[in-house]
Design an enzyme around this catalytic site. Structure first.
Site, PDB file in Angstrom:
ATOM      1  N   HIS A 197     -11.880   1.487   2.054  1.00 24.21           N
ATOM      2  CA  HIS A 197     -11.349   2.139   0.875  1.00 24.21           C
ATOM      3  C   HIS A 197     -12.132   2.323  -0.215  1.00 24.21           C
ATOM      4  O   HIS A 197     -11.703   2.538  -1.567  1.00 24.21           O
ATOM      5  CB  HIS A 197     -10.102   1.305   0.606  1.00 24.21           C
ATOM      6  CG  HIS A 197      -8.775   1.638   1.391  1.00 24.21           C
ATOM      7  ND1 HIS A 197      -7.504   1.224   1.217  1.00 24.21           N
ATOM      8  CD2 HIS A 197      -8.755   2.293   2.558  1.00 24.21           C
ATOM      9  CE1 HIS A 197      -6.952   1.452   2.243  1.00 24.21           C
ATOM     10  NE2 HIS A 197      -7.624   2.160   3.103  1.00 24.21           N
ATOM     11  N   HIS A 222      -8.526  -6.347   4.279  1.00 27.33           N
ATOM     12  CA  HIS A 222      -8.475  -5.423   5.457  1.00 27.33           C
ATOM     13  C   HIS A 222      -9.491  -5.199   6.068  1.00 27.33           C
ATOM     14  O   HIS A 222     -10.386  -4.719   5.495  1.00 27.33           O
ATOM     15  CB  HIS A 222      -7.486  -4.233   5.184  1.00 27.33           C
ATOM     16  CG  HIS A 222      -6.067  -4.524   5.133  1.00 27.33           C
ATOM     17  ND1 HIS A 222      -5.175  -3.256   4.990  1.00 27.33           N
ATOM     18  CD2 HIS A 222      -5.375  -5.236   5.537  1.00 27.33           C
ATOM     19  CE1 HIS A 222      -4.023  -3.790   4.979  1.00 27.33           C
ATOM     20  NE2 HIS A 222      -3.998  -4.992   5.625  1.00 27.33           N
ATOM     21  N   GLU A 243      -3.017  -2.997  -2.448  1.00 24.43           N
ATOM     22  CA  GLU A 243      -4.242  -2.337  -1.831  1.00 24.43           C
ATOM     23  C   GLU A 243      -4.628  -1.159  -2.532  1.00 24.43           C
ATOM     24  O   GLU A 243      -3.601  -0.257  -2.192  1.00 24.43           O
ATOM     25  CB  GLU A 243      -3.874  -2.195  -0.306  1.00 24.43           C
ATOM     26  CG  GLU A 243      -5.138  -1.698   0.483  1.00 24.43           C
ATOM     27  CD  GLU A 243      -4.816  -1.401   1.739  1.00 24.43           C
ATOM     28  OE1 GLU A 243      -3.498  -1.603   2.398  1.00 24.43           O
ATOM     29  OE2 GLU A 243      -5.800  -1.306   2.781  1.00 24.43           O
ATOM     30  N   ASP A 290      -7.177  -4.235  10.196  1.00 26.58           N
ATOM     31  CA  ASP A 290      -6.624  -3.147  10.068  1.00 26.58           C
ATOM     32  C   ASP A 290      -7.347  -1.833  10.444  1.00 26.58           C
ATOM     33  O   ASP A 290      -8.173  -1.277   9.850  1.00 26.58           O
ATOM     34  CB  ASP A 290      -6.259  -2.921   8.590  1.00 26.58           C
ATOM     35  CG  ASP A 290      -5.330  -1.357   8.213  1.00 26.58           C
ATOM     36  OD1 ASP A 290      -4.896  -1.177   9.293  1.00 26.58           O
ATOM     37  OD2 ASP A 290      -5.622  -0.934   7.059  1.00 26.58           O
ATOM     38  N   LYS A 310      -7.218   2.451  -2.770  1.00 25.53           N
ATOM     39  CA  LYS A 310      -7.958   3.200  -2.031  1.00 25.53           C
ATOM     40  C   LYS A 310      -8.443   4.638  -2.760  1.00 25.53           C
ATOM     41  O   LYS A 310      -8.054   4.826  -3.940  1.00 25.53           O
ATOM     42  CB  LYS A 310      -6.639   3.882  -1.099  1.00 25.53           C
ATOM     43  CG  LYS A 310      -7.125   4.525   0.007  1.00 25.53           C
ATOM     44  CD  LYS A 310      -5.826   4.743   1.136  1.00 25.53           C
ATOM     45  CE  LYS A 310      -6.574   5.867   2.030  1.00 25.53           C
ATOM     46  NZ  LYS A 310      -5.911   5.908   3.349  1.00 25.53           N
ATOM     47  N   ASP A 326     -12.966   6.820   5.808  1.00 25.77           N
ATOM     48  CA  ASP A 326     -11.463   5.663   6.162  1.00 25.77           C
ATOM     49  C   ASP A 326     -11.106   5.833   7.422  1.00 25.77           C
ATOM     50  O   ASP A 326     -10.014   6.312   7.541  1.00 25.77           O
ATOM     51  CB  ASP A 326     -10.694   5.675   5.085  1.00 25.77           C
ATOM     52  CG  ASP A 326      -9.857   4.411   5.190  1.00 25.77           C
ATOM     53  OD1 ASP A 326     -10.136   3.666   5.770  1.00 25.77           O
ATOM     54  OD2 ASP A 326      -8.608   4.382   4.620  1.00 25.77           O
ATOM     55  N   TRP A 357       0.843  -1.118   0.097  1.00 27.24           N
ATOM     56  CA  TRP A 357      -0.029  -0.083   0.135  1.00 27.24           C
ATOM     57  C   TRP A 357       0.871   1.306  -0.032  1.00 27.24           C
ATOM     58  O   TRP A 357       1.980   1.270   0.789  1.00 27.24           O
ATOM     59  CB  TRP A 357      -1.037  -0.070   1.299  1.00 27.24           C
ATOM     60  CG  TRP A 357      -1.581   1.254   1.318  1.00 27.24           C
ATOM     61  CD1 TRP A 357      -2.643   1.887   0.385  1.00 27.24           C
ATOM     62  CD2 TRP A 357      -1.422   2.344   2.223  1.00 27.24           C
ATOM     63  NE1 TRP A 357      -3.039   2.885   0.836  1.00 27.24           N
ATOM     64  CE2 TRP A 357      -2.294   3.533   1.896  1.00 27.24           C
ATOM     65  CE3 TRP A 357      -0.212   2.696   3.256  1.00 27.24           C
ATOM     66  CZ2 TRP A 357      -2.172   4.681   2.292  1.00 27.24           C
ATOM     67  CZ3 TRP A 357      -0.238   3.829   3.948  1.00 27.24           C
ATOM     68  CH2 TRP A 357      -1.264   5.095   3.431  1.00 27.24           C
ATOM     69  N   ASP A 411      -9.727  -3.355   1.330  1.00 29.08           N
ATOM     70  CA  ASP A 411     -10.014  -2.893   2.727  1.00 29.08           C
ATOM     71  C   ASP A 411     -11.031  -2.328   2.487  1.00 29.08           C
ATOM     72  O   ASP A 411     -11.427  -1.275   1.540  1.00 29.08           O
ATOM     73  CB  ASP A 411      -8.817  -1.680   2.808  1.00 29.08           C
ATOM     74  CG  ASP A 411      -8.877  -1.100   4.228  1.00 29.08           C
ATOM     75  OD1 ASP A 411      -9.903  -0.606   4.726  1.00 29.08           O
ATOM     76  OD2 ASP A 411      -7.852  -0.875   4.924  1.00 29.08           O
ATOM     77  N   ASP A 437     -10.994   4.152  10.169  1.00 24.97           N
ATOM     78  CA  ASP A 437     -10.331   3.026  10.921  1.00 24.97           C
ATOM     79  C   ASP A 437     -10.771   2.927  12.262  1.00 24.97           C
ATOM     80  O   ASP A 437      -9.850   2.614  13.365  1.00 24.97           O
ATOM     81  CB  ASP A 437      -8.695   2.972  10.725  1.00 24.97           C
ATOM     82  CG  ASP A 437      -8.231   2.723   9.293  1.00 24.97           C
ATOM     83  OD1 ASP A 437      -8.632   1.455   8.871  1.00 24.97           O
ATOM     84  OD2 ASP A 437      -7.515   3.532   8.680  1.00 24.97           O
TER      85      ASP A 437
END
Ligand code: RNT
Ligand code: ZN
Length: 411
Positions: free
Chosen positions: A257, A281, A221, A321, A223, A289, A180, A254, A291
């Protein structure tokens, strides 16, 4: 007692709880080391950059290898099931060695291997760290117009392939190595094409390294955007999906993303039609995003369903993640890992064959009613039995609070 009743209730739906429990024990979840220290790493970067952010200042952030491994050990002791460790290259144990990321080697990760073996982990997954470093020039790494900068990061990724192969050999299980990069632009670009061509060329160079594809699963990955990189991302979804398909590597999805109305649960079966391996993820984006800690929510259940009902528990590599610095970091770890396991259990306890048949027979009325009825089944009783068989309780907070008083608050 509760479990026996639950077992009966599921059996009436032709679901075998014993089989579900046994299957769940075998599905590894790769747990990210970076929840423990707010993604700071051990190699001197000191602060987080690259369009990702942790917020909060809860006491007890791990500041070195000893603290981080002590926290991981405590957190892992409260997590059920098979666990892998997901490491970033920035967690190299340098011990005074002046090596930079382009020359990291096995010796810088030996201590992690010993640690993971002592905890009987299933293996280690790996990530080149292309953020929080002086060679991220104007926000760019593998797509930088500066050849020297690209070269540094290409060499870093090549070094990471060797380290990944070493992990795979040590544990006898394949290592997912996920690429990433933060590369992108804050505002309207003058050229969207050339940075992608440069990224493509960099990836080609990285993949020119000879490595055993059965040991190292390289993933890319994508995004949509990051903080300060809102207008354009070089490594977009279309870019990486095509690159992966044409170059025999895999995609990492992910679930933070994509546009909020796009679902990773729907992307998994799309990719499974073409790929042997799909890396994940699992995170929880709140409005962006962000997290947040993963919770037992609808989209997580849908993701678990797609993995289980498509017989893809070995093909889909599940990794966590997220990073929350506003609450106890160990609790964040355990809550998210347990949520993923519980979602998998939920999916393992569904009568998939019967539901699929209803769909094929266009019995959509029955399908809807059945899917709603399933929601009342006693999942909690089976979950508690699963925990009990591994010497765990549903309460993990009491122990974490004690660790907070005795260890974290003294840092
Ligand atoms: C960033 C990506 C990436 C990182 C980790 C630390 O948006 O999700 O996977 O979170 O590598
Ligand atoms: Zn991610």
């Amino acid at each position: 007692m509760m479990y026996e009743l639950a077992k009966k209730a599921y059996a009436e739906m032709c679901v075998d709880t014993e089989r579900a429990i046994a299957a769940l024990m075998e599905i590894p979840v790769s747990v990210h080391c970076w929840q423990g220290d707010d993604v700071i790493g051990l190699d001197g970067g000191g602060s987080l950059s690259g369009g990702i952010q942790t917020t909060g200042n809860y006491a007890g952030r791990a500041r070195n290898f000893q603290e981080l491994t002590a926290d991981i050990e405590k957190a892992f002791s409260l997590m059920p099931g098979k666990k892998r460790l997901n490491l970033h290259a920035s967690y190299a144990v340098l011990n005074g060695d002046k090596a930079d990321r382009d020359t990291y080697s096995l010796k810088h990760f030996k201590a992690w291997v010993e640690f993971a073996k002592r905890l009987k982990m299933d293996g280690i997954d790996f990530n080149p760290t292309m953020f929080s470093h002086k060679n991220v020039k104007d926000g760019l790494t593998l797509s930088s117009p500066d050849r020297k900068i690209r070269k540094f990061w290409i060499d870093h990724c090549k070094a990471c392939i060797k380290i990944s192969e070493y992990f795979a050999e040590e544990f006898g299980t394949p290592t997912v190595m996920n690429i990433w990069i933060p590369d992108g632009f804050k505002d309207v670009p003058a050229d969207r094409f050339t940075p992608r061509l440069r990224l493509k060329e960099s990836l080609d160079e990285i993949l020119s390294v000879k490595y055993d594809k059965n040991k190292v699963k390289i993933a890319v990955e994508s995004k949509v955007f990051g903080i300060g990189v809102e207008s354009y991302t070089v490594g977009s979804n279309e870019f990486y999906q095509n690159y992966a398909a044409l170059n025999g590597i895999c995609c990492l999805l992910d679930n933070g993303h994509y546009h909020p109305l796009e679902y990773v649960s729907d992307k998994i079966p799309a990719l499974l039609a073409f790929y042997d391996t799909v890396a994940l993820h699992v995170t929880r984006g709140v409005r962006w995003d962000s997290d947040h800690v993963v919770l037992f929510e609808d989209e997580l259940k849908e993701i678990a369903k797609e993995i289980v009902r498509n017989d893809a528990t070995e093909k889909v590599k599940i990794a966590l993640d997220y990073f929350d610095a506003s609450i106890n970091r160990l609790s964040a770890w355990v809550t998210g890992q347990r949520a993923v396991q519980k979602a998998l259990l939920y999916a393992l306890l569904l009568p998939h064959a019967e539901l699929k048949k209803l769909q094929d027979d266009s019995a959509f009325t029955e399908l809807m009613v059945k899917q709603e009825a399933i929601k009342d089944l006693p999942l909690g009783a089976v979950w508690n039995e699963y925990l009990k068989r591994q010497g765990l309780k549903s309460d993990y907070l009491t122990e974490i609070k004690q660790y907070e008083r005795e260890v974290l608050n003294k840092r």
